[in-house]
Design a protein around this motif. Structure first.
Motif, PDB file in Angstrom:
ATOM      1  N   LYS A  21      31.378 -13.533 -27.470  1.00 42.82           N
ATOM      2  CA  LYS A  21      32.682 -13.198 -26.867  1.00 42.82           C
ATOM      3  C   LYS A  21      33.760 -13.096 -27.950  1.00 42.82           C
ATOM      4  O   LYS A  21      34.535 -12.157 -27.983  1.00 42.82           O
ATOM      5  CB  LYS A  21      33.014 -14.285 -25.840  1.00 42.82           C
ATOM      6  CG  LYS A  21      34.203 -14.071 -25.002  1.00 42.82           C
ATOM      7  CD  LYS A  21      34.095 -12.949 -23.997  1.00 42.82           C
ATOM      8  CE  LYS A  21      33.395 -13.261 -22.708  1.00 42.82           C
ATOM      9  NZ  LYS A  21      33.348 -12.152 -21.757  1.00 42.82           N
ATOM     10  N   PHE A  22      33.777 -14.067 -28.877  1.00 42.97           N
ATOM     11  CA  PHE A  22      34.845 -14.052 -29.873  1.00 42.97           C
ATOM     12  C   PHE A  22      34.607 -12.997 -30.960  1.00 42.97           C
ATOM     13  O   PHE A  22      35.555 -12.419 -31.450  1.00 42.97           O
ATOM     14  CB  PHE A  22      35.071 -15.451 -30.454  1.00 42.97           C
ATOM     15  CG  PHE A  22      35.705 -16.369 -29.429  1.00 42.97           C
ATOM     16  CD1 PHE A  22      36.844 -15.968 -28.748  1.00 42.97           C
ATOM     17  CD2 PHE A  22      35.152 -17.600 -29.123  1.00 42.97           C
ATOM     18  CE1 PHE A  22      37.433 -16.783 -27.767  1.00 42.97           C
ATOM     19  CE2 PHE A  22      35.735 -18.428 -28.158  1.00 42.97           C
ATOM     20  CZ  PHE A  22      36.867 -18.008 -27.484  1.00 42.97           C
ATOM     21  N   ASN A  23      33.336 -12.723 -31.269  1.00 40.23           N
ATOM     22  CA  ASN A  23      33.059 -11.638 -32.226  1.00 40.23           C
ATOM     23  C   ASN A  23      33.512 -10.310 -31.640  1.00 40.23           C
ATOM     24  O   ASN A  23      34.111  -9.490 -32.321  1.00 40.23           O
ATOM     25  CB  ASN A  23      31.562 -11.560 -32.553  1.00 40.23           C
ATOM     26  CG  ASN A  23      31.197 -12.588 -33.598  1.00 40.23           C
ATOM     27  OD1 ASN A  23      32.077 -13.047 -34.334  1.00 40.23           O
ATOM     28  ND2 ASN A  23      29.940 -12.982 -33.647  1.00 40.23           N
ATOM     29  N   GLN A  24      33.240 -10.148 -30.327  1.00 40.77           N
ATOM     30  CA  GLN A  24      33.625  -8.920 -29.635  1.00 40.77           C
ATOM     31  C   GLN A  24      35.147  -8.744 -29.658  1.00 40.77           C
ATOM     32  O   GLN A  24      35.647  -7.678 -30.009  1.00 40.77           O
ATOM     33  CB  GLN A  24      33.112  -9.022 -28.199  1.00 40.77           C
ATOM     34  CG  GLN A  24      33.402  -7.841 -27.294  1.00 40.77           C
ATOM     35  CD  GLN A  24      33.122  -8.219 -25.823  1.00 40.77           C
ATOM     36  OE1 GLN A  24      32.495  -9.223 -25.526  1.00 40.77           O
ATOM     37  NE2 GLN A  24      33.613  -7.415 -24.926  1.00 40.77           N
TER      38      GLN A  24
ATOM     39  N   GLU B 111      38.918 -23.131 -28.420  1.00 40.08           N
ATOM     40  CA  GLU B 111      39.905 -23.115 -29.504  1.00 40.08           C
ATOM     41  C   GLU B 111      39.201 -23.145 -30.866  1.00 40.08           C
ATOM     42  O   GLU B 111      39.489 -22.326 -31.736  1.00 40.08           O
ATOM     43  CB  GLU B 111      40.828 -24.340 -29.329  1.00 40.08           C
ATOM     44  CG  GLU B 111      41.782 -24.645 -30.467  1.00 40.08           C
ATOM     45  CD  GLU B 111      42.979 -23.698 -30.489  1.00 40.08           C
ATOM     46  OE1 GLU B 111      43.350 -23.224 -29.405  1.00 40.08           O
ATOM     47  OE2 GLU B 111      43.506 -23.464 -31.595  1.00 40.08           O
ATOM     48  N   VAL B 112      38.241 -24.057 -31.028  1.00 37.30           N
ATOM     49  CA  VAL B 112      37.611 -24.156 -32.349  1.00 37.30           C
ATOM     50  C   VAL B 112      36.559 -23.062 -32.573  1.00 37.30           C
ATOM     51  O   VAL B 112      36.363 -22.615 -33.696  1.00 37.30           O
ATOM     52  CB  VAL B 112      37.040 -25.577 -32.637  1.00 37.30           C
ATOM     53  CG1 VAL B 112      38.137 -26.618 -32.653  1.00 37.30           C
ATOM     54  CG2 VAL B 112      35.934 -25.966 -31.692  1.00 37.30           C
ATOM     55  N   ALA B 113      35.930 -22.607 -31.475  1.00 40.16           N
ATOM     56  CA  ALA B 113      34.906 -21.553 -31.604  1.00 40.16           C
ATOM     57  C   ALA B 113      35.527 -20.262 -32.140  1.00 40.16           C
ATOM     58  O   ALA B 113      34.880 -19.508 -32.873  1.00 40.16           O
ATOM     59  CB  ALA B 113      34.242 -21.295 -30.254  1.00 40.16           C
ATOM     60  N   GLN B 114      36.790 -20.026 -31.787  1.00 44.52           N
ATOM     61  CA  GLN B 114      37.486 -18.817 -32.266  1.00 44.52           C
ATOM     62  C   GLN B 114      37.537 -18.758 -33.773  1.00 44.52           C
ATOM     63  O   GLN B 114      37.649 -17.704 -34.366  1.00 44.52           O
ATOM     64  CB  GLN B 114      38.943 -18.843 -31.805  1.00 44.52           C
ATOM     65  CG  GLN B 114      39.150 -18.485 -30.393  1.00 44.52           C
ATOM     66  CD  GLN B 114      40.643 -18.451 -30.107  1.00 44.52           C
ATOM     67  OE1 GLN B 114      41.370 -17.640 -30.665  1.00 44.52           O
ATOM     68  NE2 GLN B 114      41.080 -19.340 -29.236  1.00 44.52           N
ATOM     69  N   TYR B 115      37.539 -19.957 -34.395  1.00 43.64           N
ATOM     70  CA  TYR B 115      37.654 -20.022 -35.862  1.00 43.64           C
ATOM     71  C   TYR B 115      36.312 -20.309 -36.509  1.00 43.64           C
ATOM     72  O   TYR B 115      36.226 -20.849 -37.597  1.00 43.64           O
ATOM     73  CB  TYR B 115      38.700 -21.076 -36.250  1.00 43.64           C
ATOM     74  CG  TYR B 115      40.052 -20.772 -35.647  1.00 43.64           C
ATOM     75  CD1 TYR B 115      40.796 -19.683 -36.107  1.00 43.64           C
ATOM     76  CD2 TYR B 115      40.546 -21.530 -34.585  1.00 43.64           C
ATOM     77  CE1 TYR B 115      42.020 -19.374 -35.529  1.00 43.64           C
ATOM     78  CE2 TYR B 115      41.772 -21.225 -34.006  1.00 43.64           C
ATOM     79  CZ  TYR B 115      42.508 -20.146 -34.481  1.00 43.64           C
ATOM     80  OH  TYR B 115      43.708 -19.835 -33.897  1.00 43.64           O
ATOM     81  N   ASP B 116      35.245 -19.996 -35.760  1.00 46.85           N
ATOM     82  CA  ASP B 116      33.893 -20.079 -36.316  1.00 46.85           C
ATOM     83  C   ASP B 116      33.425 -21.505 -36.603  1.00 46.85           C
ATOM     84  O   ASP B 116      32.508 -21.699 -37.404  1.00 46.85           O
ATOM     85  CB  ASP B 116      33.817 -19.262 -37.613  1.00 46.85           C
ATOM     86  CG  ASP B 116      32.931 -18.053 -37.427  1.00 46.85           C
ATOM     87  OD1 ASP B 116      32.390 -17.900 -36.313  1.00 46.85           O
ATOM     88  OD2 ASP B 116      32.773 -17.285 -38.395  1.00 46.85           O
ATOM     89  N   ALA B 117      34.050 -22.514 -35.989  1.00 51.87           N
ATOM     90  CA  ALA B 117      33.610 -23.896 -36.230  1.00 51.87           C
ATOM     91  C   ALA B 117      32.270 -24.132 -35.528  1.00 51.87           C
ATOM     92  O   ALA B 117      31.916 -23.408 -34.599  1.00 51.87           O
ATOM     93  CB  ALA B 117      34.659 -24.857 -35.685  1.00 51.87           C
TER      94      ALA B 117
ATOM     95  N   GLU C 202      26.758 -21.595 -26.563  1.00 50.29           N
ATOM     96  CA  GLU C 202      27.255 -21.359 -27.933  1.00 50.29           C
ATOM     97  C   GLU C 202      27.102 -19.869 -28.290  1.00 50.29           C
ATOM     98  O   GLU C 202      28.042 -19.240 -28.784  1.00 50.29           O
ATOM     99  CB  GLU C 202      26.431 -22.225 -28.909  1.00 50.29           C
ATOM    100  CG  GLU C 202      26.876 -22.101 -30.340  1.00 50.29           C
ATOM    101  CD  GLU C 202      25.966 -22.866 -31.313  1.00 50.29           C
ATOM    102  OE1 GLU C 202      24.990 -23.510 -30.867  1.00 50.29           O
ATOM    103  OE2 GLU C 202      26.240 -22.790 -32.518  1.00 50.29           O
ATOM    104  N   LYS C 203      25.920 -19.317 -27.962  1.00 50.86           N
ATOM    105  CA  LYS C 203      25.676 -17.894 -28.267  1.00 50.86           C
ATOM    106  C   LYS C 203      26.661 -16.999 -27.522  1.00 50.86           C
ATOM    107  O   LYS C 203      27.210 -16.048 -28.079  1.00 50.86           O
ATOM    108  CB  LYS C 203      24.240 -17.509 -27.863  1.00 50.86           C
ATOM    109  CG  LYS C 203      23.233 -17.742 -28.985  1.00 50.86           C
ATOM    110  CD  LYS C 203      21.817 -17.584 -28.552  1.00 50.86           C
ATOM    111  CE  LYS C 203      21.380 -16.156 -28.366  1.00 50.86           C
ATOM    112  NZ  LYS C 203      19.940 -16.098 -27.948  1.00 50.86           N
TER     113      LYS C 203
END
Ligand code: PNS
Length: 165
Positions: free
Chosen positions: A158-161, A135-141, A152-153
């Motif tokens: 995945k979310f950048n893609q 959830e937070v990784a989607q918002y670049d946290a 993390e990488k």
């Protein structure tokens, strides 16, 4: 000599530092510890089962008695297949309890030879879950405290893609 074998099952989508804490703390209590990723036909995850297995293997490479697999079907049948009589699950908070009680009671009904043992999460990981991290990784946290570097990488990729799709 009969080997003591335990299974740590889960979705691991993806593995977090909370999972790794439970794996490390239980690994020296059994001859073999088998981390098993559920192959769920109904639910497609963020990562494929193969991606999850690769991330787990990299995270537990320092633990020689830890093996990583996937399984389909019933968990207790998988335990029987590999000769494990113990399931290990981590428990973070009271909110986990009802779900875990349902799982454990059903597993016990299905196969009374298999016992489930619970290990309390270390305090610093008691609020971490794969879904909260995603959830937070989607918002670049910054998620570097919650997952290993390689996870993390993979999450950021995945979310950048998906942001670029
Ligand atoms: O990490 P999770 O998603 O909480 O793990 C759940 C898991 C994989 C342990 C559970 O869904 C499971 O064991 N599934 C396999 C099917 C099964 O044996 N079900 C019986 C218990 S209800």
């Amino acid at each position: 000599m009969v080997k003591t074998k335990a299974v740590i099952p889960g979705s691991f989508d993806p593995i977090t530092n909370g999972h790794i804490d439970i794996i490390e703390r239980s690994s020296d209590r059994f001859d073999e510890l088998h981390v098993c990723v559920l192959r769920n036909m109904k639910k497609s995850g963020t990562f494929t089962v193969e991606e999850r297995i690769a991330m787990i293997k990299e995270s537990v490479a320092h633990l020689p008695n830890v093996h990583v697999h996937s399984f389909g079907g019933l968990l207790v049948d998988f335990c029987d297949k590999i000769g494990a009589t113990t399931i290990i699950r981590g428990l973070r908070a009271v909110s986990d309890f009802e779900y875990e009680l349902r799982l454990t009671s059903m597993n016990k009904k299905l196969n009374s030879r298999v016992e489930t043992l619970y290990m309390m999460s270390s305090t610093e990981y008691s609020f971490i879950s794969s879904s909260v991290v995603k959830e937070v990784a989607q918002y670049d946290a910054d998620i570097s405290e919650f997952v290993p570097k390689h996870v993390e990488k993979a999450l950021l990729a995945k979310f950048n893609q998906s942001n670029n799709e």
